[in-house]
Structures are given as structure tokens and as C-alpha cells.
Write an enzyme that holds these catalytic residues in place. Sequence first.
Site, PDB file in Angstrom:
ATOM      1  N   GLU A 182       0.844  -1.187   0.000  1.00  0.00           N
ATOM      2  CA  GLU A 182       0.000   0.000   0.000  1.00  0.00           C
ATOM      3  C   GLU A 182       0.877   1.233   0.000  1.00  0.00           C
ATOM      4  O   GLU A 182       1.815   1.348   0.794  1.00  0.00           O
ATOM      5  CB  GLU A 182      -0.902  -0.017   1.242  1.00  0.00           C
ATOM      6  CG  GLU A 182      -1.615   1.283   1.534  1.00  0.00           C
ATOM      7  CD  GLU A 182      -2.476   1.774   0.380  1.00  0.00           C
ATOM      8  OE1 GLU A 182      -2.490   3.006   0.157  1.00  0.00           O
ATOM      9  OE2 GLU A 182      -3.111   0.943  -0.312  1.00  0.00           O
ATOM     10  N   GLN A 183       0.578   2.185  -0.902  1.00  0.00           N
ATOM     11  CA  GLN A 183       1.439   3.360  -1.008  1.00  0.00           C
ATOM     12  C   GLN A 183       1.259   4.340   0.146  1.00  0.00           C
ATOM     13  O   GLN A 183       2.171   5.096   0.476  1.00  0.00           O
ATOM     14  CB  GLN A 183       1.191   4.083  -2.332  1.00  0.00           C
ATOM     15  CG  GLN A 183      -0.175   4.711  -2.477  1.00  0.00           C
ATOM     16  CD  GLN A 183      -0.305   5.476  -3.789  1.00  0.00           C
ATOM     17  OE1 GLN A 183       0.678   5.682  -4.510  1.00  0.00           O
ATOM     18  NE2 GLN A 183      -1.520   5.891  -4.117  1.00  0.00           N
ATOM     19  N   ARG A 186     -17.522   2.778   3.157  1.00  0.00           N
ATOM     20  CA  ARG A 186     -16.310   2.204   2.554  1.00  0.00           C
ATOM     21  C   ARG A 186     -15.285   1.813   3.616  1.00  0.00           C
ATOM     22  O   ARG A 186     -14.643   0.762   3.518  1.00  0.00           O
ATOM     23  CB  ARG A 186     -15.666   3.206   1.589  1.00  0.00           C
ATOM     24  CG  ARG A 186     -16.396   3.449   0.309  1.00  0.00           C
ATOM     25  CD  ARG A 186     -15.561   4.303  -0.645  1.00  0.00           C
ATOM     26  NE  ARG A 186     -14.417   3.550  -1.128  1.00  0.00           N
ATOM     27  CZ  ARG A 186     -14.411   2.835  -2.256  1.00  0.00           C
ATOM     28  NH1 ARG A 186     -15.496   2.775  -3.004  1.00  0.00           N
ATOM     29  NH2 ARG A 186     -13.338   2.188  -2.628  1.00  0.00           N
ATOM     30  N   TYR A 205     -28.613   7.020   0.914  1.00  0.00           N
ATOM     31  CA  TYR A 205     -28.903   5.714   1.511  1.00  0.00           C
ATOM     32  C   TYR A 205     -28.202   5.597   2.860  1.00  0.00           C
ATOM     33  O   TYR A 205     -27.200   6.272   3.119  1.00  0.00           O
ATOM     34  CB  TYR A 205     -28.487   4.566   0.590  1.00  0.00           C
ATOM     35  CG  TYR A 205     -27.072   4.605   0.072  1.00  0.00           C
ATOM     36  CD1 TYR A 205     -26.006   4.097   0.807  1.00  0.00           C
ATOM     37  CD2 TYR A 205     -26.804   5.121  -1.199  1.00  0.00           C
ATOM     38  CE1 TYR A 205     -24.711   4.112   0.309  1.00  0.00           C
ATOM     39  CE2 TYR A 205     -25.521   5.147  -1.703  1.00  0.00           C
ATOM     40  CZ  TYR A 205     -24.477   4.641  -0.954  1.00  0.00           C
ATOM     41  OH  TYR A 205     -23.192   4.667  -1.444  1.00  0.00           O
ATOM     42  N   ASP A 223     -10.397  -1.391 -10.575  1.00  0.00           N
ATOM     43  CA  ASP A 223     -10.188  -0.206 -11.404  1.00  0.00           C
ATOM     44  C   ASP A 223      -8.891  -0.232 -12.193  1.00  0.00           C
ATOM     45  O   ASP A 223      -8.769   0.475 -13.199  1.00  0.00           O
ATOM     46  CB  ASP A 223     -10.203   1.054 -10.530  1.00  0.00           C
ATOM     47  CG  ASP A 223     -11.607   1.450 -10.106  1.00  0.00           C
ATOM     48  OD1 ASP A 223     -12.574   0.852 -10.605  1.00  0.00           O
ATOM     49  OD2 ASP A 223     -11.738   2.374  -9.273  1.00  0.00           O
TER      50      ASP A 223
END
Length: 394
Positions: free
Chosen positions: A32-33, A106, A218, A300
Amino acid sequence: MPAHILVAGGGIGGLATALALAGGGHRVDVFEQAAAFGDIGAGVQLGPNVTRRLSQLGLENSLARVAAQPEALVVRSAGSGAEIGRLALGAAMRQRYGAPYLCIHRADLHGLLLDAVRARGTGALVTGAQIERVELSDELVCVSSSDARAWEGEAVVGADGLWSVVRRRLDAASAGQPPRITGHTAWRALARQDALPPALRRGGVEVWLGPQLHAVAYPVRAGEWLNVVVIAESAPAGNAHDWDQASSLAALQAAAGRTGASLQALLEAMPGWRAWSLSDRPPLVSAAEMAHERLALVGDAAHPMVPYLAQGAGMAIEDAVALSEALGEGGSDAVPAAFARYAAARWQRNAQVQAKARRNGQIFHASGPVRLGRDLAMRALGERLLDQPWLYGG
């Protein structure tokens, strides 16, 4: 012997990939950067196609504790607030597709995946590692970071997002082609439900459609918070690489104009706004864009898409499980063939989702006769238009 796999990117797609592969006994190192594992943004909608995969990964009970399960999706006019269409969720989704439709923050989803990967304990979690180079040989891969560290393994998975470095190693032809800036900008806000007036609280998914814009609201965090997103066709704001730009309701209204009274009241009640510019790439055209030899892409990095089908995170999670299923318990020698099977199985579905997401953007933001036709069709056909059997059952 299980394979040693390097995963570039510690977001939802990267961690889901690590968890799925670890379930096959493989050693998986995640890079992970950022200085710490975490996620930005707010809400994510998880259709039954996605919650079914997360259940396969052992997260069903954990999801139930932190997600919200909306009972319906309601589509309204952004001007009048009148209902245009409705889709039953809740028990109807479980009965139809064997899995729930959930809404989650998230950070909560990312946290569940991170905890599960740590509990597996089958590889390293490396932070502050901005991968900038990938080298491949017949049997090994090597990744190196911007601070001159390097790691060796037997395969590499690019889960490093829209601006993927790993993608450039796979697809030399598009190495110099940046993602497409769509000209659409998204604003998001998050508020505690009990801090909002009762009339503005939401237990389901609500969508408002207007010319050149739409809004979605939502519940998340077991229903205690409300996530609101507005997307408008406006000039990109700030750095396209920045997914977390400070913004304001005034900036949103300058781009989108004022909406009808009911939606406007909700927007004005939200305590703060963040913004980001939407980008994507053309739909995939072959399996070669997702994998080759000992290199594969997920999420992505392979197929960035606009959020008009609410499936960006979902396709990354589907990718993760499919990659694990293709490799199984195979070792290093099995990697090239397994990655080829994975890409062959995934590219057409991902391309279909990319294309339909783009098409939905045109439909959501329609004006004039197209808007009138859309609303008439939605009122007449309702669930037949809003349900997505090809997607949720796939």
C-alpha cells in the site's frame, strides 16, 4: 507448493484479492502506497452479486453487524420529488438472488477485509510502498518502490486503481494514455441520521433524477448514518488524482443549480461536502487487458467505470474471488494458465458493466423528450426496468 503472490494496492480490491488467495493457501504480500491501510469516501452499495462473494470469503456475519439493509430503492424527480419508480430490496432480493442488497461505509468494508487478511496471517502487509516498477521473468516477478525497496514473488496482481502502474507493464500500448476525464463531478456528504430532521432521514435507497445531474441517498453504518452523493455534468474540480477534495454546497449548486424543495432541503441539511472528478476507460475488448503470464489486474486497474451502476467495488470483489477460483491450490507452475482462465472468465462481464454504467449516466441525466420517455417507461414498468437479473444473478 502454494504460490507467492505480490498484490500492488491495499484498497478494497487488493485486500479482497489477498483474502481470497490466502484461502487457497497462498502466501500473499500486499503493498500500500499510503502510510497506513485505510479508505476514503463514504458509502458503497453492495448488490446480491457482491454480498454473495463476500459471504464466500467468510464475511457474512461481520457485514450484517455494520451494513444497512434497505427495504426499497425509490426513484424520484429531482424537481418535483414525485416518485417515478420503485424496486423492492430487503427480503425480495434474498428470495430472488439468495443474498441481500446492503449499503455500507467504505471504511467499514475496508476494515472488515483488513481484519480478515490479518487474521489469515499468510503474508506481509507493507505500507509506504509506492510501486513504480514491475519486472517479469519466466518464473519470477519483482516489484520495486519509489524509495528503492524491492520484493520478489511468483506472480503480481495490480489492484492499484485508476492510475495503475501495474497496468502500464501489462498494456504497453496504452501506457501513455491517461484515463478519460468524463466531465462529471461527484459531491458526497455524510451525516448522523439522528442529527437530521425526521423528514430527511432515510431507511432505503433514494435516487433523484434531473437534467445533467442525479442524487443518491442511503443509510450506512447499521442505518445510523446517511450517505448522500450528487453527480453533475460540470467542469472537473481540482486534481483528477484526488478523490477527497474539500468542497461546499455553494460549489455543488454553482455546478448543478438548485433542485426541487424536498431534495434541496436534504442537501442543505448535510454538514459538509467533499468532491472528486469522475474518470473511466473504454470497456474492455479482450482478456489480454486483464492478465498475461504472471501478471493480472483486478478492479479499477483493469476496468475503471463511472458509478452509474453502483458496481465499481463490486466488480473488484468479483474479480478477487474469480482469480482465487482460477488458481485454486495450484503452485507457481500453474500461475500463467490460471491467470489466463481468470481473464477469459471475467473480461466480458466487466466490459458489459462498464458499458451499461456509461449508458445509465446518459439515461439518469437526460433532458427534454428523452427524460419524458424515461419517466413514462419507469412509471409503467417499474421493477422490470430497475431490477438487473443479468447483474445480480451473475
